[in-house]
Design a protein around this motif. Structure first.
Motif: not given
Length: 420
Positions: A253-262, A268-280
């Motif tokens: 995610i960090g890399g994608l953002l750096k490349a401007g791929r918001v 990807l971010l929402l996918d991870i957060l909604t899957r919501g396993c353990d919050m990092d």
RNA sequence: CCCACAGUGCUCACUU
């Protein structure tokens, strides 16, 4: 003498290290000799309490009795100094011992080599290594690793590769960690092709990359928008049975953002957060940062508070991110007030926290806030670094207070801060 | 015998 010893051991058992040390010193000046084991016990306890100063003086006293410290304690002291950025003192301790004919182990001098390398003094580190080598001290793979780390960090790859070769000549095999270190610095320096070359070397040497290696490469590829290659690596990882961890996700995610791929990043971010396993924390921080970027820092802050109710543990980076958001929205005064609202972790606000508000205040030309931030930094014992100095210099130049600029430059020189 | 040494993600100014 037995009175002293009884007292000393009693204090030691009570954990009263200060008084115990005092008694030991008294014994010294009265010509009595405490036992080796009781002084070692004092040193061990002092080291366990994390007090480097006291430990240093205890060691000094021991040497006056011609007692050598246990290897493990010595390495704790040396490594402690090095970790605190006090390589000088670590080196001093070691050279005194060397002068007395003591042979320290790799655990005591590897941290010094690494400490020198961390402060961009790899050439000095190499020279120190040379002198150890001449004394016939044993070395191990970490010794070479420290030097390679340092040379890579200073982008002196030729030197790094030379040490890598020498290491193999000397009969040591580089491992994954070492190769990954090299790969990481090459990536940071934008030399992706070369880092992929190192990956090939690993394959040739039958050294298997691990998840860390792949995480480093994935991030680098995403940063320069080479998504196809990144997906290819993800496929390879999958084949090899590596499952992505929180570092993998935040790297992507960090890399994608750096490349401007918001867009991709958010997906990807929402996918991870909604899957919501353990919050990092780091992944959540990326989300908070995203809100702040859209001028929604208040929302971000309330979200942090809500999540805390549900057991989320923010980090100082979380707080710094919020501070940055408030500053972006020109609420610098409020940002400064937030310092007292956050439940800072560990040693409290750090240089990034202060720099965030300081640079914003400098941009606004708000000398009242600047003064208060500087005062607070002083109070919290956070030193000005290159970022802070640059912000201040810029501000003083802008308002025409050139004498202040020169004062700052002097300060930077005397504190060894390298201008950017 | 054990213990102690190296690698990965998220936040700050400038630069662009």
């Amino acid at each position: 003498a037995s009175t002293f010893n009884t007292l000393f051991n009693g204090l030691l058992r009570l954990g009263n290290l200060g008084d115990a040390f005092h008694i030991a010193k008294e014994m010294y000046s009265n010509g009595f000799i405490p036992s080796y084991s009781s002084l070692m016990s004092l040193l061990r306890k002092s080291l366990n309490s994390g007090n480097l100063e006291d430990s240093f003086y205890i060691l000094e006293l021991m040497l006056r009795f011609d007692y050598f410290p246990e290897e493990h304690s010595l390495s704790l002291l040396v490594a402690g100094f090095c970790r605190a950025g006090r390589v000088h003192e670590a080196y001093f301790v070691l050279s005194v011992l060397l002068g007395k004919g003591f042979s320290p182990s790799v655990y005591s001098y590897n941290p010094i080599l690494l400490g020198l390398c961390r402060s961009c003094r790899s050439s000095i580190s190499l020279a120190v290594f040379g002198s150890f080598w001449k004394r016939g001290l044993y070395i191990n793979e970490h010794t070479y690793a420290a030097l390679i780390y340092g040379f890579c960090r200073e982008r002196l790859y030729e030197e790094a590769y030379r040490v890598l070769d020498q290491m193999q000549v000397d009969g040591f095999r580089p491992n994954v960690v070492l190769y990954t270190t090299i790969i990481k610095f090459l990536c940071e320096d934008g030399k992706i092709e070369e880092s992929l070359g190192v990956l090939n070397v690993m394959a040739a040497e039958a050294c298997e990359p691990d998840l860390v290696t792949y995480n480093v490469i994935l991030r680098a590829l995403c940063c320069c928008d080479r998504i196809l290659e990144a997906s290819e690596f993800i496929r390879i990882m999958d084949e090899k049975g590596f499952s992505p961890d929180k570092f993998t996700y935040s790297a992507l995610i960090g890399g994608l953002l750096k490349a401007g791929r918001v867009g991709h990043a958010n997906e990807l971010l929402l996918d991870i957060l909604t899957r919501g396993c353990d919050m990092d924390v780091a992944i959540c921080n990326i989300y908070f940062h995203g809100l702040c970027r859209e001028y929604r820092s208040r929302e971000a802050f309330s979200l942090v508070k809500d999540m805390m109710e549900k057991g989320f543990a923010p980090s100082n980076v979380t707080y710094n991110t919020i501070l940055n958001g408030f500053c972006k929205e020109q609420n610098v005064e409020e940002a400064l007030e937030l310092f007292d609202c956050f439940e800072w972790v560990g040693s409290g606000p750090d240089s990034v926290s202060f720099n965030t508000v300081l640079s914003a205040a400098c941009k606004q030309g708000n000398s009242s806030i600047i003064r208060r931030v500087l005062y607070r930094m002083e109070f919290e014992g956070v030193k000005l670094n290159a970022v802070a100095c640059t912000s201040l210099v810029q501000h003083f130049c802008l308002v025409g207070r050139f004498s202040e600029c020169f004062k700052l430059l002097d300060l930077m020189i005397s504190d060894g801060i390298t201008p950017t």
